[in-house]
Scaffold this active site. Structure first.
Site, short mmCIF file in Angstrom:
data_model
loop_
_atom_site.label_atom_id
_atom_site.label_comp_id
_atom_site.label_asym_id
_atom_site.label_seq_id
_atom_site.Cartn_x
_atom_site.Cartn_y
_atom_site.Cartn_z
N CYS A 60 0.78 -1.24 0.23
CA CYS A 60 0.03 -0.08 -0.01
C CYS A 60 0.93 1.26 -0.16
O CYS A 60 1.81 1.28 -0.89
CB CYS A 60 -0.93 -0.06 1.17
SG CYS A 60 -0.45 -0.06 2.78
N ARG B 267 -2.57 -0.60 5.36
CA ARG B 267 -3.52 -0.85 4.93
C ARG B 267 -3.46 -2.46 4.38
O ARG B 267 -4.08 -3.47 4.64
CB ARG B 267 -4.24 -0.16 3.66
CG ARG B 267 -4.69 1.15 4.22
CD ARG B 267 -4.91 1.90 3.06
NE ARG B 267 -3.65 2.83 2.57
CZ ARG B 267 -3.62 3.43 1.37
NH1 ARG B 267 -4.82 3.88 0.94
NH2 ARG B 267 -2.49 4.25 1.08
#
Length: 282
Positions: free
Chosen positions: A237, A242
């Site tokens: 990410c 994330r």
């Protein structure tokens, strides 16, 4: 008594955790925002701030901590090799997944993600506390030994070589605008050439307290996008926050998955990295 006492899988439900809240070999770790933790948390849960999970450099914001940083994390978690760590947060599992990935990098796999985190716990009407947690020091702390042949982590040089040779399957789990380059989050925008896009939060059911959608559904969506779950994959990410949840998803699906913790903050800030931009494949 070892962690096998719990018989927990990598993903557990609130009712799985409830009977063990006071178990001496269980470490519940809360990665929610501090304001949420101070108001309420699962009883006996230790609060960890995300900054403890990362090492920041000027052009890479989410690297695995160095030896000293990892030792500090283990001392703070106060865990032995016999402990079992259950992690949760208030965002669907990204920071909690990142913590578990850090531990997996040390070869410590007595780990579980609480499905839905604090939202699912509250929805089930289970007890909470606002008290700070005081832990008795454990006698034998987990030893920090970084495996040079890390099976769950890949660095820039190794990844770039595989990208240039076309040998790697890549999963970009950022937003569509970050992937296409419309939103700039580093010196350059776009994605690593060859990467397919599946946003991390797509796997979360917002109508069901941020629990994961059924894994079969997520697997079908990934396969529809062209992913081959029989072949290894690297996920990234912006700062391996994330992708903490994406990594756990890969593990749950039985995928051989590595995370690139340099992530887009490193790849996009370097001026020599190959980059692709433009629309998502139809």
């Amino acid at each position: 008594m070892t962690a096998s006492t719990f018989n927990f899988g990598l993903l557990i439900e609130t009712e799985d955790l409830l009977p063990y809240l006071d178990h001496e070999k269980l470490r519940i770790v809360d990665l929610s925002r501090a304001s949420v933790y101070e108001q309420l948390h699962i009883p006996q849960a230790l609060h960890v701030q995300p900054k403890m999970l990362v090492r920041q450099e000027e052009t890479a914001l989410g690297l695995l901590p160095d030896q000293d940083g990892l030792e500090a994390l283990i001392r703070y978690l106060n865990i032995s090799p016999e402990h079992h760590v259950v992690a949760y947060d208030d965002e669907g599992g990204a920071w909690a997944g990142r913590l578990l990935w850090n531990l997996h990098c040390l070869g410590f796999e007595n780990t579980s993600l609480l499905n839905g985190g604090i939202h699912a716990w509250l929805a089930a009407g289970l007890p909470t506390s606002s008290d700070p947690v005081k832990l008795a020091p454990v006698e034998q702390l987990l030893q920090v030994k970084l495996n040079q042949e890390n099976t769950v982590r890949i660095d820039y040089e190794a990844l770039r070589q595989q990208v240039e040779q076309g040998q790697i399957q890549l999963w970009d789990c950022r937003t569509e605008d970050e992937y296409t380059g419309l939103r700039l989050t580093a010196r350059r925008g776009g994605h690593i050439p060859g990467a397919r896009h599946f946003e991390w939060s797509t796997a979360l059911n917002r109508q069901n307290h941020l629990k994961l959608h059924p894994l079969q559904r997520t697997q079908q969506r990934l396969e529809q996008l062209g992913f081959d779950l029989k072949q290894p994959v690297v996920v990234y990410c912006q700062s391996h926050h994330r992708s903490g949840l994406a990594y756990i998803l890969g593990c749950l699906l039985g995928w051989k998955i590595q995370a690139y913790d340099g992530a887009w903050s490193e790849w996009g800030n370097r001026l020599d990295s190959p980059i692709a931009t433009g629309e998502l494949p139809s």
